[in-house]
Design an enzyme around this catalytic site. Structure first.
Site, mmCIF file in Angstrom:
data_model
loop_
_atom_site.group_PDB
_atom_site.id
_atom_site.type_symbol
_atom_site.label_atom_id
_atom_site.label_comp_id
_atom_site.label_asym_id
_atom_site.label_seq_id
_atom_site.Cartn_x
_atom_site.Cartn_y
_atom_site.Cartn_z
ATOM 1 N N TYR A 1 57.418 -3.422 -16.224
ATOM 2 C CA TYR A 1 58.700 -4.199 -16.384
ATOM 3 C C TYR A 1 58.845 -4.791 -17.641
ATOM 4 C CZ TYR A 1 61.098 -8.798 -15.153
ATOM 5 O OH TYR A 1 61.942 -9.687 -15.080
ATOM 6 N N SER B 1 64.912 -10.838 -19.653
ATOM 7 C CA SER B 1 63.468 -11.739 -19.227
ATOM 8 C C SER B 1 62.932 -11.843 -20.410
ATOM 9 C CB SER B 1 62.663 -10.652 -18.245
ATOM 10 O OG SER B 1 61.244 -11.441 -18.126
#
Length: 277
Positions: free
Chosen positions: A168, A155
């Site tokens: 995250y 990501s």
């Protein structure tokens, strides 16, 4: 160009939908048979809709439509024994393993100081330890046959800090470190390891009430898709609110193919310029 991974077998986690499904279909379109793994169940602390058995069966149908073979299994990437056993069964059925796409992941939101310990642990267990489990289970098969490619779906949060998703972000930064170490350790075995880093991707992980609302705190109701898109546009340099799953799948296909035979230990953004803003 076609047949870019012809004769190969690819293992994909998180294959029931989203990026994982797109990877399974794209690799199948280019000649690979598929081992498709997914949990198909809720995960504690995660409020976004979970994948289902129907989702996984839909992936399988799309892969078969390309003429490729597919072996599906329901498994939680937090379970190392389960991932190893599912991988073994897939390799026995399809005969080999050449490509690994570690794509299974979850998302949740809270400021760093408001996170519960359970939310923190769940995120790292799935998004970091689950990636290691996948590599731990699959890499011996690649080594045994003299080489292969591992693509870790990351990501933009693996390349920069993001507000409201510290757990995250920490997990995705950890995946970069894991990738870099694996690339060095597996290079003598002709196994390449890389990361793909998308911006927001149009999947159920962002297209849900929780994420939409986080992007539009100015609204006292759940934002529409269009209202979410208006805010998401500001994350990217190019004039798009998000990319499509196939965009990430195409990057993974490239890294898995012989076109990338000398590419290893890279962090490849598919981010519409987000990491440069």
């Amino acid at each position: 160009m076609s047949g870019r991974v012809a004769g190969k077998v690819a293992l994909i986690t998180g294959a029931a939908r989203g990026i994982g499904r797109a990877q399974a279909v794209r690799l199948a379109q280019e000649g690979a048979d598929i081992v498709a793994l997914d949990v198909c169940a809720p995960v504690d602390t995660v409020v976004v809709p979970h994948s289902t058995l129907d989702d996984l069966e839909h992936t399988a149908a799309q892969v078969r439509d390309t003429g490729a073979k597919i072996h599906t299994e329901i498994v939680d990437v937090r379970d190392l024994d389960g991932v190893q056993a599912a991988t073994e069964r897939g390799v026995r059925r399809l005969g080999r393993l050449d490509v690994v796409c570690a794509t299974a992941g979850v998302t949740s939101r809270a400021l760093a100081l408001d996170l519960t310990e359970t939310a923190w642990r769940t995120m790292l267990d799935v998004n970091l330890t689950g990636v290691w489990h996948t590599c731990r289970a699959a890499a011996p098969h690649l080594i045994a046959q003299g080489g292969g490619a591992i693509v870790l779906t990351n990501s933009i949060a693996g390349l920069r800090g993001l507000v409201g998703v510290a757990h995250y972000t920490a997990a995705k930064h950890g995946v970069v470190g894991l990738m870099q170490s694996l690339a060095k350790e597996l290079a003598p075995h002709n196994v390449r390891v890389n990361c793909v880093h998308p911006t927001n991707v149009d999947t159920p992980l962002i297209q849900n009430d929780a994420v939409r609302s986080a992007f539009r705190p100015d609204l006292d109701r759940t934002p529409t898709r269009a209202e979410f898109a208006e805010a998401a546009l500001r994350m990217n340099m190019l004039a798009v609110p998000w990319v499509e799953p196939v965009d990430v799948a195409n990057a993974a296909l490239f890294l898995a193919s012989d076109e990338a035979r000398y590419i290893t230990a890279v962090t490849l953004p598919v981010d519409a310029g987000a990491t440069q803003l």
